[in-house]
Design an enzyme around this catalytic site. Structure first.
Site, PDB file in Angstrom:
ATOM      1  N   LYS A 113      71.256  32.912  25.846  1.00 55.11           N
ATOM      2  CA  LYS A 113      72.482  33.243  25.187  1.00 55.11           C
ATOM      3  C   LYS A 113      72.725  32.934  23.702  1.00 55.11           C
ATOM      4  O   LYS A 113      73.587  33.438  22.911  1.00 55.11           O
ATOM      5  CB  LYS A 113      73.477  32.089  25.948  1.00 55.11           C
TER       6      LYS A 113
HETATM    7  C1  LIG Z   1      74.182  33.215  31.590  1.00 52.38           C
HETATM    8  C2  LIG Z   1      72.678  33.272  31.954  1.00 52.38           C
HETATM    9  C3  LIG Z   1      72.163  34.565  33.015  1.00 52.38           C
HETATM   10  C4  LIG Z   1      73.138  35.382  33.437  1.00 52.38           C
HETATM   11  O1  LIG Z   1      73.613  36.343  32.332  1.00 52.38           O
HETATM   12  P1  LIG Z   1      74.833  37.303  32.595  1.00 52.38           P
HETATM   13  O2  LIG Z   1      74.944  37.880  31.205  1.00 52.38           O
HETATM   14  O3  LIG Z   1      75.965  36.490  32.802  1.00 52.38           O
HETATM   15  O4  LIG Z   1      74.479  38.203  33.742  1.00 52.38           O
HETATM   16  C5  LIG Z   1      70.966  34.071  33.532  1.00 52.38           C
HETATM   17  N1  LIG Z   1      70.129  33.299  33.023  1.00 52.38           N
HETATM   18  C6  LIG Z   1      70.367  32.239  32.474  1.00 52.38           C
HETATM   19  C7  LIG Z   1      69.438  31.144  31.875  1.00 52.38           C
HETATM   20  C8  LIG Z   1      71.796  32.194  31.792  1.00 52.38           C
HETATM   21  O5  LIG Z   1      72.077  31.183  30.793  1.00 52.38           O
END
Ligand SMILES: *Cc1c(COP(=O)(O)O)cnc(C)c1O
Length: 469
Positions: A113
């Protein structure tokens, strides 16, 4: 570039006009009026660009109301070796011929993120200064999103962050990551309750229009278009890392929750990046896998949502999914509006008997589900075979990716977090806990700054008002 709503009820707006808002006024999601198409000759000229230059080429197609020099400066300031650990920013590791790991978790909170959120922090600060405005970001977190937002917004002028988390319910590492921040514009509210209580308070505050306006309350949730745009970059970067010419195709496997990361891959594909398959992996919360297998989109209730060992994918409905359906309908906003009438009332829709279902294969998305046993086995297997530790989310992606990809195409698996964040599962899989990156060893010993309070909306509002007054 202008932006529309997936439900058709918003006059076209520029990028900076949609940047700070959440949903479109008609309840839809904002989306660019078209996807810029990059033809092969131009794609080849991007092959040798470094990350910030590639980011500028891509983002400038979506952001044309910030002067190019300013945009370039914001991007250059964001994607540095200092913040992301190397000049490559998103290095690709080759495990075996046609099997690659795309490292997206070397930012400050050790999860993917940061790739978009770090850019958002710089972008918000710039746009707020231009508009001479302030923004108070209110959010609820059970882990990753909250810390990523705080590390992106810390020390930024014109921005405060109020992040609610369930008191005593996050891991010691996650808690320390957030609560050790001493920046004056970051407020951690430890709520005596569970995550849903935190989310309910955020909803209640956001529904109070008067309060929201007076205190300029905003959000940084995963439907923000700028986050999607910033996630498109690494699909291009990884493509160039594993191919020699733009005649070649690749496939990606993506551990998915809110459909944000894989939607960015879909946009890259719509822009002309030669992607064969986008392989969507869910954990035990298989809302999305159910849709791509059967055509039925049936969001779950909170009570139906399982707590799993890949917790960042524990979602009941996929907030970005509406954007994909907009594209699937051939950008038919009336049809999207009709489908979401049922969803917004807690219902579902089934496309299996409709004309849309035949079109789905044009989009290259295939899906599968993983579970705890499979993810532990995958972590163990990848460690034994390749001497590489992966986290639980990445393991779901690898598990489903290896099962579904066509063997003649390189498979790039997106790594979405570092294993150190999920030490218990790693211990279960391989019998030891992963080492922490430099600088994180004494994290839990640092002084912590947070405000503990009951799950009471009025007290949270009062706290916010007091900080702003
Ligand atoms: C947020 C997240 C996801 C999922 O991503 P999306 O964009 O919500 O599909 C997968 N793995 C981790 C570690 C995350 O923090």
């Amino acid at each position: 570039m202008r932006y529309l709503s997936t439900r058709g009820g918003m006059p076209p707006k520029t990028f900076t006009e949609i940047l700070l808002g959440g949903l479109a006024p008609d309840g839809g999601l904002t989306i660019p009026e078209f996807y810029p198409v990059i033809h092969t000759a131009e794609l080849e000229t991007w092959r040798t660009l470094d990350y910030p230059s590639l980011a500028f080429e891509i983002l400038s197609r979506f952001i044309d109301d910030i002067p190019a020099n300013d945009l370039r400066a914001l991007i250059t300031r964001t994607y540095t070796a200092e913040v992301f650990g190397s000049n490559e920013i998103t290095p690709v590791q080759t495990l075996a011929p046609n099997l690659h790991l795309l490292h997206l978790s070397n930012g400050p909170t050790l999860a993917f993120k940061d790739m978009a959120m770090q850019f958002l922090g710089n972008l918000f600060e710039y746009v707020l200064a231009q508009k001479n405005e302030e923004l108070n970001i209110l959010g609820a977190t059970s882990g990753d999103t909250g810390s990523s937002a705080e590390y992106a917004m810390r020390g930024k002028r014109g921005i405060r962050v109020f992040m609610l988390s369930p008191h005593g319910k996050m891991s010691a590492f996650q808690t320390a990551q957030m609560f050790s921040l001493q920046d004056e514009n970051i407020f951690n509210l430890a709520i005596e309750g569970v995550f849903d209580d935190c989310q309910d308070i955020v909803k209640a505050v956001s529904n109070d229009q008067a309060f929201k306006q007076k205190y300029r309350i905003g959000a940084v949730n995963s439907i923000n278009w700028a986050r999607i745009a910033a996630q498109i970059i690494y699909y291009f970067k990884a493509y160039f890392a594993v191919t020699r010419s733009s005649q070649e195709t690749v496939s990606f496997s993506v551990p998915s929750g809110n459909f944000g990361n894989i939607f960015a891959g879909h946009v890259a594909r719509m822009m002309g990046l030669p992607i064969k398959q986008l392989i969507l992996a869910t954990n035990e919360n298989d809302v999305l896998d159910e849709f791509f297998r059967t055509g039925l989109y049936r969001p779950r209730t909170t009570a139906e949502t399982k707590q799993t060992s890949s917790p960042s994918m524990d979602i009941s409905k996929a907030s970005n999914f509406e954007r994909f359906i907009f594209d699937l309908t051939g950008r038919d906003a009336a049809r999207v509006k009709e489908l979401w009438q049922a969803v917004d009332q807690g219902g579902s829709f089934d496309l299996s008997q409709t004309d849309l279902w035949e079109k789905i294969q044009d989009f290259g998305i295939v899906s599968g589900t993983s579970n705890h046993a499979a993810r532990i086995a995958t972590i163990r297997d990848i460690y034994k075979q390749f001497n590489t530790l992966i986290d639980t989310h990445t393991a779901d992606g690898l598990k489903v990716g290896r099962a579904l990809h066509t063997a003649d195409t390189p498979l790039i698996c997106l790594e979405t977090a570092l294993p150190v964040k999920f030490a218990d599962s790693i211990q279960e899989a391989v019998g030891f806990t992963p080492e922490r990156p430099a600088g994180y060893n004494d994290l839990e010993k640092l002084p912590q700054r947070f405000e503990r309070m009951p799950a009471d909306t009025e007290q949270v509002k009062q706290f916010i008002a007091n900080q702003i007054a």
